[in-house]
Design a protein around this motif. Structure first.
Motif, PDB file in Angstrom:
ATOM      1  N   LEU A 150     -29.504  -6.591 -69.516  1.00 42.33           N
ATOM      2  CA  LEU A 150     -29.290  -5.595 -70.557  1.00 42.33           C
ATOM      3  C   LEU A 150     -29.960  -4.323 -70.071  1.00 42.33           C
ATOM      4  O   LEU A 150     -31.173  -4.288 -69.880  1.00 42.33           O
ATOM      5  N   SER A 170     -27.085 -13.753 -76.637  1.00 42.11           N
ATOM      6  CA  SER A 170     -27.828 -13.600 -77.887  1.00 42.11           C
ATOM      7  C   SER A 170     -29.336 -13.701 -77.650  1.00 42.11           C
ATOM      8  O   SER A 170     -30.118 -12.953 -78.241  1.00 42.11           O
ATOM      9  N   ALA A 222     -24.803  -4.783 -71.742  1.00 38.44           N
ATOM     10  CA  ALA A 222     -25.257  -6.163 -71.546  1.00 38.44           C
ATOM     11  C   ALA A 222     -24.151  -6.941 -70.857  1.00 38.44           C
ATOM     12  O   ALA A 222     -22.963  -6.727 -71.122  1.00 38.44           O
ATOM     13  N   TYR A 282     -24.394  -7.900 -82.375  1.00 34.87           N
ATOM     14  CA  TYR A 282     -25.539  -8.764 -82.644  1.00 34.87           C
ATOM     15  C   TYR A 282     -26.328  -8.235 -83.840  1.00 34.87           C
ATOM     16  O   TYR A 282     -26.702  -8.995 -84.738  1.00 34.87           O
ATOM     17  N   VAL A 305     -30.441 -10.333 -76.005  1.00 37.78           N
ATOM     18  CA  VAL A 305     -30.473  -9.212 -76.951  1.00 37.78           C
ATOM     19  C   VAL A 305     -31.562  -9.424 -77.998  1.00 37.78           C
ATOM     20  O   VAL A 305     -32.293  -8.488 -78.338  1.00 37.78           O
ATOM     21  N   PRO A 361     -27.819   1.297 -80.382  1.00 37.02           N
ATOM     22  CA  PRO A 361     -27.028   0.223 -79.763  1.00 37.02           C
ATOM     23  C   PRO A 361     -25.669   0.708 -79.235  1.00 37.02           C
ATOM     24  O   PRO A 361     -24.622   0.443 -79.821  1.00 37.02           O
ATOM     25  N   TYR A 403     -31.051  -0.301 -70.374  1.00 38.07           N
ATOM     26  CA  TYR A 403     -31.453   0.604 -71.441  1.00 38.07           C
ATOM     27  C   TYR A 403     -31.949   1.912 -70.853  1.00 38.07           C
ATOM     28  O   TYR A 403     -32.239   2.007 -69.660  1.00 38.07           O
ATOM     29  N   VAL A 424     -24.583  -5.539 -78.307  1.00 41.48           N
ATOM     30  CA  VAL A 424     -25.819  -5.299 -79.054  1.00 41.48           C
ATOM     31  C   VAL A 424     -25.484  -4.880 -80.479  1.00 41.48           C
ATOM     32  O   VAL A 424     -26.082  -5.370 -81.447  1.00 41.48           O
ATOM     33  N   MET A 456     -29.790   1.112 -75.913  1.00 49.82           N
ATOM     34  CA  MET A 456     -29.320  -0.097 -75.226  1.00 49.82           C
ATOM     35  C   MET A 456     -27.885   0.162 -74.785  1.00 49.82           C
ATOM     36  O   MET A 456     -26.984   0.331 -75.612  1.00 49.82           O
TER      37      MET A 456
END
Length: 111
Positions: A36, A63, A50, A90, A66, A82, A38, A87, A47
Motif C-alpha cells: 500500500l 483487508s 494497494a 474498506y 489496509v 483514501p 502513501y 482503501v 493512501m
C-alpha cells in the motif's frame, strides 16, 4: 521500520511500514505479497495504491494490510485521504475508520 504480526490471519503474515519508501508491505512467510503506497504531508496520509499478488488474492490479506495502515494512521494522529479505490471501499465497509477522513473531504470520496 515498524513491524506487526497479524495473528488473526496467520502467524506467518506480517505487515511493516517502510517510511523511506512511502509504503506498507504485507508478507507471508517472509515473502512480500502486497503493498500500500502513501504520500505523507504534515498531518495527512494520502493512501494512493494497494495491490496484492494474484497468487494470494481473496484471502483477506488486502483487508489486513489496509486495516493495519489505518490503525497506524490513527495511532500517529494522521488524517487519511483514501485515493485508492480499495482503501475507500474498506472504509465504507468499516465505518469505525470513517472519522480518519476529514469531514470536509468525505463527500469527495463517496464517504
Amino acid at each position: 521500520m515498524r513491524l506487526n504480526s497479524i495473528g488473526a490471519v496467520s502467524p506467518e503474515v506480517s505487515v511493516a511500514d517502510f517510511p523511506a519508501d512511502d509504503r506498507y508491505v504485507i508478507a507471508v512467510d517472509g515473502q512480500p505479497v502486497g503493498l500500500l503506497t502513501y504520500r505523507l504531508s504534515e498531518a495527512v496520509m494520502a493512501m494512493m495504491h494497494a495491490e496484492i499478488s494474484p497468487a494470494v488474492e481473496r484471502q483477506g490479506l488486502g483487508s489486513s494490510l489496509v486495516g493495519f495502515a489505518l490503525d497506524d494512521a490513527r495511532a500517529r494522529e494522521l488524517a487519511v485521504l483514501p485515493y485508492c479505490p480499495f482503501v475507500r471501499s474498506y472504509i465504507a465497509d468499516h465505518p469505525e475508520h470513517r472519522d480518519l477522513v476529514p469531514e470536509g473531504s468525505r463527500a469527495d470520496f463517496g464517504l
